[in-house]
Design an enzyme around this catalytic site. Structure first.
Site, mmCIF file in Angstrom:
data_model
loop_
_atom_site.group_PDB
_atom_site.id
_atom_site.type_symbol
_atom_site.label_atom_id
_atom_site.label_comp_id
_atom_site.label_asym_id
_atom_site.label_seq_id
_atom_site.Cartn_x
_atom_site.Cartn_y
_atom_site.Cartn_z
ATOM 1 N N TYR A 156 0.841 -1.207 0.000
ATOM 2 C CA TYR A 156 0.000 0.000 0.000
ATOM 3 C C TYR A 156 0.877 1.258 0.000
ATOM 4 C CZ TYR A 156 -3.841 3.087 1.544
ATOM 5 O OH TYR A 156 -4.784 4.084 1.647
ATOM 6 N N ALA A 158 3.947 1.565 -1.021
ATOM 7 C CA ALA A 158 4.629 1.698 -2.318
ATOM 8 C C ALA A 158 3.677 2.276 -3.360
ATOM 9 C CB ALA A 158 5.148 0.327 -2.769
HETATM 10 P P1 NAD Z 1 -13.474 2.287 0.532
HETATM 11 O O1 NAD Z 1 -12.986 0.895 0.677
HETATM 12 O O2 NAD Z 1 -14.641 2.734 1.348
HETATM 13 O O3 NAD Z 1 -13.778 2.616 -0.994
HETATM 14 C C1 NAD Z 1 -12.887 2.244 -2.017
HETATM 15 C C2 NAD Z 1 -13.575 2.360 -3.354
HETATM 16 O O4 NAD Z 1 -12.674 1.934 -4.385
HETATM 17 C C3 NAD Z 1 -14.819 1.480 -3.478
HETATM 18 O O5 NAD Z 1 -15.847 2.221 -4.121
HETATM 19 C C4 NAD Z 1 -14.361 0.337 -4.377
HETATM 20 O O6 NAD Z 1 -15.404 -0.231 -5.147
HETATM 21 C C5 NAD Z 1 -13.368 1.064 -5.263
HETATM 22 N N1 NAD Z 1 -12.432 0.176 -5.947
HETATM 23 C C6 NAD Z 1 -11.576 -0.722 -5.397
HETATM 24 N N2 NAD Z 1 -10.908 -1.371 -6.363
HETATM 25 C C7 NAD Z 1 -11.351 -0.875 -7.552
HETATM 26 C C8 NAD Z 1 -11.043 -1.143 -8.910
HETATM 27 N N3 NAD Z 1 -10.145 -2.064 -9.256
HETATM 28 N N4 NAD Z 1 -11.687 -0.426 -9.864
HETATM 29 C C9 NAD Z 1 -12.601 0.507 -9.532
HETATM 30 N N5 NAD Z 1 -12.944 0.805 -8.263
HETATM 31 C C10 NAD Z 1 -12.324 0.117 -7.288
HETATM 32 O O7 NAD Z 1 -12.203 3.177 0.822
HETATM 33 P P2 NAD Z 1 -12.020 4.707 1.268
HETATM 34 O O8 NAD Z 1 -11.571 4.697 2.666
HETATM 35 O O9 NAD Z 1 -13.164 5.539 0.844
HETATM 36 O O10 NAD Z 1 -10.725 5.065 0.395
HETATM 37 C C11 NAD Z 1 -10.765 5.820 -0.802
HETATM 38 C C12 NAD Z 1 -9.349 6.173 -1.184
HETATM 39 O O11 NAD Z 1 -8.738 6.913 -0.111
HETATM 40 C C13 NAD Z 1 -8.456 4.938 -1.407
HETATM 41 O O12 NAD Z 1 -7.580 5.186 -2.485
HETATM 42 C C14 NAD Z 1 -7.683 4.832 -0.111
HETATM 43 O O13 NAD Z 1 -6.454 4.190 -0.278
HETATM 44 C C15 NAD Z 1 -7.518 6.303 0.244
HETATM 45 N N6 NAD Z 1 -7.241 6.530 1.658
HETATM 46 C C16 NAD Z 1 -8.141 6.186 2.623
HETATM 47 C C17 NAD Z 1 -7.824 6.406 3.952
HETATM 48 C C18 NAD Z 1 -8.766 6.068 5.067
HETATM 49 O O14 NAD Z 1 -8.374 6.193 6.233
HETATM 50 N N7 NAD Z 1 -9.977 5.633 4.811
HETATM 51 C C19 NAD Z 1 -6.588 6.969 4.292
HETATM 52 C C20 NAD Z 1 -5.700 7.305 3.289
HETATM 53 C C21 NAD Z 1 -6.033 7.090 1.976
#
Ligand code: NAD
Length: 248
Positions: A156, A158
């Site tokens: 993640y 990376a």
């Molecule tokens: P989440 O798991 O609630 O949502 C992730 C979304 O990505 C979902 O809608 C899922 O269907 C979609 N997805 C996954 N793989 C996919 C693919 N191959 N093609 C298309 N869609 C795909 O996650 P979140 O917490 O809302 O995270 C959203 C973004 O924010 C992510 O990139 C995550 O790494 C980043 N992020 C989240 C946090 C946190 O604390 N929640 C912190 C830092 C970064």
């Protein structure tokens, strides 16, 4: 029939941070396309459309960001509904955590393929249109983990560090076309992704955050809406940490 000029694409916009960003863009009058990786039932789609202020200007498409042809299809379908696509938010992301000794190559690769290569494919699919229209706002949702690393999250970290380097390169390539490319690096935000964490882990995390709380989706939405604004034209190649001061 094209009814609006302003369009936006948010990958993985069906829940969590992506949904919050898509809702905010829709409320500001954008035709918003949100993508999901797996097939959604009509009932689930209907319930999702109802979460938007102007659901007539929302398109939900099943499209895996790992699939370049699917990314091209997302752009083509969006352009059937709006003249320009001003905004791309590469938000789709997954985690497959494990310690180095236990992490297999497939789990390393699939996180890179989704979080980093997926953002590359979606950006490439849209870039020709943005260059032609001489305008664009690209936001890549990275993570503070990409800046500081984390035990059990080498894949993640990376992928998210890679997003930052890729964004800076695209920012340099595209600046002369009035296209900005920035990253948002959230800290710990309350979504499904962090809901799996143990209560004791959450309490430990809070102690590392100067503002003493986990972030909310709206915190990331607010930073995104600032960067996608037309007036943010002098900000490109930057990373904004939305993390309550956890990383400074
Ligand atoms: P989440 O798991 O609630 O949502 C992730 C979304 O990505 C979902 O809608 C899922 O269907 C979609 N997805 C996954 N793989 C996919 C693919 N191959 N093609 C298309 N869609 C795909 O996650 P979140 O917490 O809302 O995270 C959203 C973004 O924010 C992510 O990139 C995550 O790494 C980043 N992020 C989240 C946090 C946190 O604390 N929640 C912190 C830092 C970064």
């Amino acid at each position: 029939m094209i009814v609006v000029s302003k369009g936006a694409i948010v990958t993985g916009g069906t829940k969590g941070i992506g949904l919050g960003i898509a809702q905010a863009l829709n409320a500001q009058g954008y035709q918003v396309t949100i993508t999901c990786s797996s097939l959604m039932s009509e009932a689930k789609k209907k319930a999702l459309y109802e979460k938007f202020a102007n659901s007539a200007q929302v398109l939900i498409i099943q499209a895996d960001v790992k699939d370049y042809e699917a990314c091209q299809m997302v752009v083509a379908k969006t352009l059937e509904l709006c003249a320009d696509i001003d905004i791309l938010v590469n938000n789709a992301g997954i985690t497959k955590d494990n310690l180095l000794l236990k992490m297999d190559s497939e789990d390393f690769q699939s996180v890179i393929d989704t979080n980093l290569v997926g953002a590359f494919k979606m950006t490439k699919a849209l870039s020709k249109k943005m260059i032609r229209q001489k305008y664009g706002r690209i936001i890549n949702i990275s993570s503070v983990i990409g800046e500081i690393g984390n035990i059990g999250q080498a894949n993640y970290a990376a992928s998210k560090a890679g997003l930052i380097g890729m964004s800076k390169s695209f920012a340099k390539e595209l600046a002369s076309r009035n296209i900005t490319v920035n990253c948002i690096a959230p800290g710990f935000i309350e979504t499904d992704m962090t809901a799996v964490l143990d209560e004791t882990v959450v309490e430990k995390m809070k102690k590392q955050i100067p503002v003493q709380r986990l972030g909310q989706v709206v915190d990331v939405v607010n930073a995104t809406m600032f960067l996608v604004n037309e007036k943010s034209s002098y900000i490109t190649g930057q990373v904004i940490n939305v993390c309550g001061g956890m990383v400074m």
